[in-house]
Design an enzyme around this catalytic site. Sequence first.
Site, PDB file in Angstrom:
ATOM      1  CD  GLU A 113      -2.488  -1.183   2.764  1.00 39.13           C
ATOM      2  OE1 GLU A 113      -2.455  -0.186   3.498  1.00 39.13           O
ATOM      3  OE2 GLU A 113      -3.072  -2.232   3.054  1.00 39.13           O
ATOM      4  CE  LYS A 115       5.215   5.175   7.016  1.00 34.59           C
ATOM      5  NZ  LYS A 115       4.848   6.499   7.440  1.00 34.59           N
ATOM      6  CG  ASP A 117       4.209  12.533   4.833  1.00 35.93           C
ATOM      7  OD1 ASP A 117       4.138  12.230   6.046  1.00 35.93           O
ATOM      8  OD2 ASP A 117       5.095  13.254   4.357  1.00 35.93           O
ATOM      9  CE1 TYR A 225      -3.414   3.150   8.418  1.00 39.40           C
ATOM     10  CE2 TYR A 225      -3.315   4.843   6.725  1.00 39.40           C
ATOM     11  CZ  TYR A 225      -3.092   4.431   8.028  1.00 39.40           C
ATOM     12  OH  TYR A 225      -2.554   5.305   8.922  1.00 39.40           O
ATOM     13  CE  LYS A 312       9.945   6.937   7.574  1.00 39.70           C
ATOM     14  NZ  LYS A 312       9.422   8.101   8.237  1.00 39.70           N
ATOM     15  CB  CYS A 406      15.682  45.309  12.399  1.00 42.29           C
ATOM     16  SG  CYS A 406      14.999  45.329  10.739  1.00 42.29           S
ATOM     17  CB  CYS A 409      14.878  49.851  10.501  1.00 43.80           C
ATOM     18  SG  CYS A 409      14.071  48.812  11.728  1.00 43.80           S
ATOM     19  CB  CYS A 424      11.815  44.263  12.835  1.00 41.41           C
ATOM     20  SG  CYS A 424      11.959  46.067  12.833  1.00 41.41           S
ATOM     21  CB  CYS A 430      11.029  48.370   9.612  1.00 40.01           C
ATOM     22  SG  CYS A 430      12.087  47.044   9.038  1.00 40.01           S
TER      23      CYS A 430
HETATM   24  S1  IVH Z   1      -0.889   0.470   8.807  1.00 39.18           S
HETATM   25  C1  IVH Z   1      -0.430  -1.506  13.019  1.00 39.18           C
HETATM   26  N1  IVH Z   1      -0.963   1.488   6.407  1.00 39.18           N
HETATM   27  O1  IVH Z   1       2.293   5.321   8.957  1.00 39.18           O
HETATM   28  C2  IVH Z   1      -0.131  -0.770  11.763  1.00 39.18           C
HETATM   29  N2  IVH Z   1      -0.119   2.839   8.181  1.00 39.18           N
HETATM   30  O2  IVH Z   1       4.408   4.347  11.451  1.00 39.18           O
HETATM   31  C3  IVH Z   1      -1.124   0.241  11.420  1.00 39.18           C
HETATM   32  N3  IVH Z   1       0.487   5.130   7.482  1.00 39.18           N
HETATM   33  O3  IVH Z   1       0.982   5.225  12.204  1.00 39.18           O
HETATM   34  C4  IVH Z   1      -0.706   1.173  10.369  1.00 39.18           C
HETATM   35  N4  IVH Z   1      -0.060   4.898   5.362  1.00 39.18           N
HETATM   36  O4  IVH Z   1      -0.101   6.790  10.483  1.00 39.18           O
HETATM   37  C5  IVH Z   1      -0.627   1.692   7.703  1.00 39.18           C
HETATM   38  N5  IVH Z   1      -1.147   2.291   4.223  1.00 39.18           N
HETATM   39  C6  IVH Z   1      -0.820   2.491   5.505  1.00 39.18           C
HETATM   40  C7  IVH Z   1      -0.300   3.718   5.971  1.00 39.18           C
HETATM   41  C8  IVH Z   1       0.046   3.852   7.325  1.00 39.18           C
HETATM   42  C9  IVH Z   1       0.403   5.724   6.300  1.00 39.18           C
HETATM   43  C10 IVH Z   1       1.004   5.775   8.705  1.00 39.18           C
HETATM   44  C11 IVH Z   1       0.217   5.524   9.957  1.00 39.18           C
HETATM   45  C12 IVH Z   1       1.140   4.813  10.888  1.00 39.18           C
HETATM   46  C13 IVH Z   1       2.495   5.203  10.342  1.00 39.18           C
HETATM   47  C14 IVH Z   1       3.497   4.102  10.517  1.00 39.18           C
END
Ligand code: IVH
Length: 667
Positions: A113, A115, A117, A225, A312, A406, A409, A424, A430
């Site tokens: 999946e 990840k 952000d 997720y 990551k 500053c 000025c 400032c 200024c």
């Molecule tokens: S699963 C027990 N799936 O990444 C595991 N986490 O440190 C539950 N995150 O705290 C998390 N995308 O905030 C999972 N597809 C994804 C994710 C995901 C982002 C975040 C989540 C988690 C952190 C992992």
Amino acid sequence: MTTDEARQRIDTLREQINRLNTNYYVLSQPIVSDYEYDVLMNELIKLEKDYPQFKDENSPTQRIGDDSNKEFEQAEHKYQMLSLGNTYSEGEVADFDNRVRKVVGNNVEYVCELKFDGTSISLTYINGRLTQAVTRGDGIRGDIVTANVRTIKCIPLTLNGQDYPEEFEIRGEIIMPRAVFDELNAEREDIGEAPFANPRNAASGTLKMQNSSQVAKRKLDSYLYYLLGEELPYNSHYENLMKAKEWGFKISENIRKCHNIKEIFEYINYWDKARENLPFDIDGVVIKVNSVEQQQALGFTAKNPRWAIAYKFKAEQVTTRLLSVSFQVGRTGAVTPVANLEPVQLAGTVVKRATLHNADQIKILDLHLNDAVYVEKGGEIIPKIVGVDISRRQFNSQPVEFITECPECGTHLVRFEGEAAHYCPNETGCPPQIKGRIEHFISRKAMNIGFAEATVDLLFTQGLVKDVSNIYQLKKAQLVRLERFAEKSAENLIKSINTSKQVPFQRVLFALGIRYVGETVAKRLAEHFQNIDNLAAASFEELVKAEEIGEIIAQSILKYFQDERNRTIVEKLKDAGLQFAIKENDFQPVSDKLKGLSIIISGVFENHSREELKQMIEQHGGKNVTSISKNTNYLLAGDKIGPSKLENAQKLGVPLLSEEDFIKMIQ
Ligand code: IVH
């Protein structure tokens, strides 16, 4: 390393990581990259493992960070909210696969999946209704943010179908799409607020706002997720997610089942490139064992599940040398340190400068002149310094000191309690603050007077424009005497100044540059108070009665009108003939030709600015949207429109509209 050295290093790392945690979780101002943070954390984990005698339950390795905030009520998580073990190395992903196979055998299926952000959330549904939304907090207890989460459009309040368990939890990530983030930061800069560092901070900051109607405006998005509960429909993670989709949850389209390490790497490598076309940020991929039974067999460590790992992406990073630090003074007087670097190639551009945020960051990086620094372009457009290679520090090099006066000025700088920035305080004397106010006043969204920044500079240094009211005293004869002006351009400028006298009251109010009074607030104030005299005479109680006006804005307006100098400027502008009261049709749509239509604007246009087009859409009863969906009626497309936007429009069947066709539509 001797035991003594190990002890010392452990202490240093703990202290450093605790400081980084405060910046990240409490101040929402991360000052190093995730990568840098993870490197420190992994070093500490390893040292604590090698020297178990220094174990300490208060070590940052024993906690998963804490995002809780005392202004919210808290709830305990029914199932602890753990994070994922993470890695930047493909080798460690292979190790993970081996560990899994050792426990569950070779018959294993993975789900890969994205990840996301953003900031994580846990939602509880009872009898098909959303009953509670809680942030991660410290993993055991989190903040109850149900009212705020209810405003996020893609999170269902009630579920479709009948086959959902009586009670279950679903977890996911709340994110802010990049387009929403850019717009929000532009607005924040308009009202003199510090911009958010990245979409993730903006999302978590928004989720922690006290007023849910404000949250609703920020257009957060969310992907889910992970399902938890005693009666989940299937014994596989993937099928549970697909079922959740039927119930109405937003589940990513980009989930893939993989059967071996080769397929996992293909997924990783694909998304490391393709992520730039997504409308939101991801910082890696997550690899999960699909079978719930196998997940149970694998179990958990104190902090992470053993059945999942996060890979990551590493932001592109280079090292270069810090030549000097300059300090810039903005329109609000905030002083920003900027690093001047030895030019270096990074992610397709030559980088010469990097932001340093504030004094804290300089301190944490322990920056010295001539240091070899690591520079990264993360989710942000402006590169930043994320670390220093201490081993290459030159003998006798001087630490970078934050200035006390500053640079423009000479006024002694101040730092307000609880704020990271130095200011400032010399607002009216200024130069960059004065010029900044003039630039804001003439900007397109404000008075829309057509002169360039360089002209502001010229008019200011020549003493012709010392504050915004002087603009209306300018004469053509004065202009033509200046270097930049020919007869024709002077004439045009005077014309543009005269036209601005017709700009409606709400924009004049915005143009004054009162702190926290952005475009929308100005509109609300104009509607409520009708004219500047009512507004200037309003008490604190009267101000907060107006829609969307909170205490901070009210204080700022009071402060503005208490200042004699501001009142004088307003009087002079009034005498010049600007609009200081609303007109009958200011808030009435010009027509309803676009009624019920949602339109998204993208690209650059030949005859109108995007702002003008947006206003036209509203004036004719249409709605401006910032992200494309199947409910969008048109994509108003200019030049240089992003390929992913085009592709999305085609996929969703949203027709394109040229500038010319659009104008025809409203005529
Ligand atoms: S699963 C027990 N799936 O990444 C595991 N986490 O440190 C539950 N995150 O705290 C998390 N995308 O905030 C999972 N597809 C994804 C994710 C995901 C982002 C975040 C989540 C988690 C952190 C992992």
